[in-house]
Design an enzyme around this catalytic site. Structure first.
Site, PDB file in Angstrom:
ATOM      1  N   ASP A 265       0.815  -1.209   0.000  1.00 41.68           N
ATOM      2  CA  ASP A 265       0.000   0.000   0.000  1.00 41.68           C
ATOM      3  C   ASP A 265       0.850   1.261   0.000  1.00 41.68           C
ATOM      4  OD1 ASP A 265      -1.260  -2.228   1.684  1.00 41.68           O
ATOM      5  OD2 ASP A 265      -2.991  -0.995   1.174  1.00 41.68           O
ATOM      6  N   LYS A 266       0.329   2.312  -0.620  1.00 40.15           N
ATOM      7  CA  LYS A 266       0.990   3.606  -0.533  1.00 40.15           C
ATOM      8  C   LYS A 266       0.665   4.274   0.800  1.00 40.15           C
ATOM      9  CE  LYS A 266       1.352   8.213  -2.471  1.00 40.15           C
ATOM     10  NZ  LYS A 266       0.990   9.169  -3.539  1.00 40.15           N
TER      11      LYS A 266
END
Length: 632
Positions: A265-266
């Site tokens: 995930d960012k």
């Protein structure tokens, strides 16, 4: 490390409210019969995220439109077949990812070990050590003034763009020592030798600057050392590919020199294992001086790279802030998650965020309707968009001229730009080849998105029809193949054994009426379930099997009270390395949060687990509508 976005716009959830998306890896198009063991909660979102996203990616200039306006025509869970829950508790509200530190992901590696960043030391190398004993140390080669100048150059503070070091009593050995000292102590700098007025100079310059012209040099590599340096990559609020691109730039490598088991995930704190070919741990460790929101450690040398899908899963630490549920409600919800699990739906991020869902494009590809593929991607669409995309679509609708439409885009790397470039190169009568200008993984995400909607829809029907028990006609895996259960066999199996197929030419279907529904659903979309091979080999779908219920492991939770909404409620690996104290909670604090931990296998979505706990609608459309009301 995380000054850039300490607190961001919170996401209100609960009472069918939405949550931000995490990412999921791809289901392969052909080979496996069991769904690919790629990353859970971490694949590239088709319409959001890294450099190879789908619509609108890389065309990242902002205009004045609000995100709420952009989401008015987005999807809800009902649109993609997400309809059912396995538990009967009421659910409760809360705020997910108010801070990115509220979502922590630690990779579970091939050996089943949770990856942590807890060691910054450099591994010893006896052969290398024997060689360097005869040489002066790097610290002795450069003067303090030279180190200061090089440090400023490394951090882009030196406006001259390079640092020249004159070699007194010039010899090749002395030049070699200076080259080595600069590269070891100041990663991101490259060097070359120049002669000026009869004197030799070592010129250092930044590899990310305009003057980075010299070819990278080959470095000595001991025979007794593995060719790959493996390390733990800790990152905050940064996409995996963005992080690798940063490392590539500083080390002056191609990004494909790095390997990893899955993307993360960012909007999170994540820790994962990375491998790089023939770069020393020392060079990597030096990067910690100049990296922002990234930290490297736990170095070791191995003889092999990493492969996508080799991981066993991910361990999540998730904080839901400002919860409304009572302790009893939380206990009931989390106990259900631990004991029963959640429906293994494909999450909303699988289907994009624009008014034209990715599964519609996938359906057109499978129907071999290439004019509709182009129309869906390029035509004007309802809802607010970035202004240059609006102009690009308007130009295409007016002129059908790919070159004219392409000129409206400031950056040509988004899907629209790649397709228009292909059309300008190959013409509108060769759409298949033009569409091939889009990277293969992104093209396949369209057809995988269609498969995913079919799977979600059929699983919802299966749960509606038969509930949470195995029945005659269900499928279970025996090795890589599926087996249809008899009535007697169903008695000895649980819902956790049952799989459902993604449609394809090399899978079987349940023998009860839910299996018949696959053919009916595809027929309504103009497709033939018995003919899933495509004229273009890439889009031939073999199918795969996916468990319908996932029960997380290592589940734990606690309700904590706090007063300051800006403080982190998780003690990160980096904070532990820095010997920073763990967060202290006030038992009488005015806010309550649920902190939960759980591990998931590959190819599952953490948002679907959270959905089961909170009973929320995870679509961005629903989330944005409710957030707007809440903020107002």
């Amino acid at each position: 490390m995380a000054e850039s976005e300490a607190v961001s716009k919170p996401t209100l959830v609960g009472e069918k409210r939405g949550c931000l998306q995490d990412r999921d890896e791809e289901t392969p198009t052909k080979k496996p019969k069991v769904e690919s063991d790629r990353e859970n909660g971490n694949a590239p979102n088709p319409d959001d995220g890294g450099k190879e996203g789908l619509e609108g990616d890389a065309c990242d200039e902002e205009d004045g439109e609000s995100f709420a306006d952009m989401m008015k025509h987005g999807l809800t869970e009902i649109d993609v077949g997400i309809l059912k829950y396995v538990s009967d508790h009421e659910g409760f509200s809360g705020i997910l990812k108010e801070r990115y530190s509220d979502f922590v992901v630690n990779e579970i590696n091939k050996q089943g070990r949770i990856v942590h960043l807890d060691d910054l030391s450099i591994p010893t190398d006896s052969e290398e050590g024997a060689e360097t004993e005869e040489q002066p140390s790097d610290c002795e080669v450069l003067t303090e003034e030279q180190k200061k100048q090089l440090s400023e150059l490394q951090l882009f503070k030196n406006k001259e763009g390079n640092v020249s070091i004159e070699i007194i009593d010039d010899t090749k050995e002395k030049r070699t020592l200076v080259h080595k000292a600069i590269k070891n102590q100041f990663p991101g700098l490259e060097t070359k030798t120049e002669e000026k007025e009869g004197h030799k100079f070592i010129v250092a310059y930044h590899v990310a600057g305009k003057k980075a012209l010299a070819a990278p040099r080959k470095h000595f590599w001991p025979k007794n050392r593995g060719s790959y340096c493996h390390f733990a990559l800790y990152k905050e609020n940064k996409d995996t590919m963005d992080a690798i691109n940063v490392l590539s730039k500083f080390l002056r490598l191609r990004p494909n020199m790095f390997s990893y088991m899955g993307t993360k995930d960012k909007r999170a704190i994540t820790v994962q294992e990375i491998a790089v070919l023939k770069i020393t741990a020392e060079r990597l460790a030096h990067l910690n001086k100049c990296l922002m929101n990234l930290k490297l450690g736990n170095f070791c040398y191995k003889s092999h790279p990493l492969k996508l899908g080799e991981l066993q899963g991910n361990h999540f630490t998730v904080v839901i802030r400002n919860i409304s549920g009572t302790d009893e409600q939380v206990q009931q919800a989390m106990t259900s998650l631990k004991q029963t699990g959640f429906i293994n739906y494909y999450g909303m991020q699988r289907f994009g965020t624009t008014a034209v869902p990715t599964q519609q494009v996938g359906r057109a590809i499978l129907r071999n309707d290439w004019n509709q593929v182009v129309d869906l991607i390029l035509k004007p669409r309802p809802g607010a968009e970035k202004v240059y995309l609006v102009h690009c679509r308007e130009e295409w609708a007016k002129s059908q001229d790919p070159e004219a439409a392409l000129k409206k885009l400031p950056n040509k790397r988004c899907v629209e730009g790649q397709l228009l470039r292909g059309l300008s190169m190959y013409g509108k009568k060769n759409i298949v080849t033009a569409f091939g200008q889009i990277p293969r993984n992104n093209r396949l995400m369209y057809v995988h998105s269609y498969q995913s909607v079919v799977w979600n829809t059929m699983v919802s029907r299966r749960i509606e029809a038969f509930g949470l028990k195995a029945v005659e006609g269900d499928l279970v895996l025996r090795g890589p193949r599926a087996h249809v259960l008899s009535a007697e066999e169903a008695e000895s199996h649980s819902i956790h054994d049952i799989v459902m197929p993604l449609p394809g030419y090399d899978v079987i279907y349940p023998s009860h009426h839910i299996g018949d529904g696959y053919g009916e659903l595809l027929s309504a979309d103009g497709l033939d379930l018995n003919n899933m091979r495509h004229k273009v080999k890439d889009y031939s779908l073999a199918g795969a099997y996916r468990r319908i219920i996932i029960r997380p492991t290592d589940v734990s939770w606690e309700v904590i009270n706090y007063d300051n909404p800006r403080i982190s409620l998780v003690h990160s690996d980096f904070e532990k390395l820095e010997n920073k104290p763990a967060p202290v909670f006030n038992k009488e604090g005015k806010y309550r949060a649920l902190r939960m931990e759980f591990s998931l296998p590959p190819s599952t979505y953490a948002t679907m687990a959270i959905r089961e706990v909170l009973k929320l609608d995870t679509s961005i459309k629903k989330q944005t509508q409710l957030n707007t009301v809440w903020f107002n």
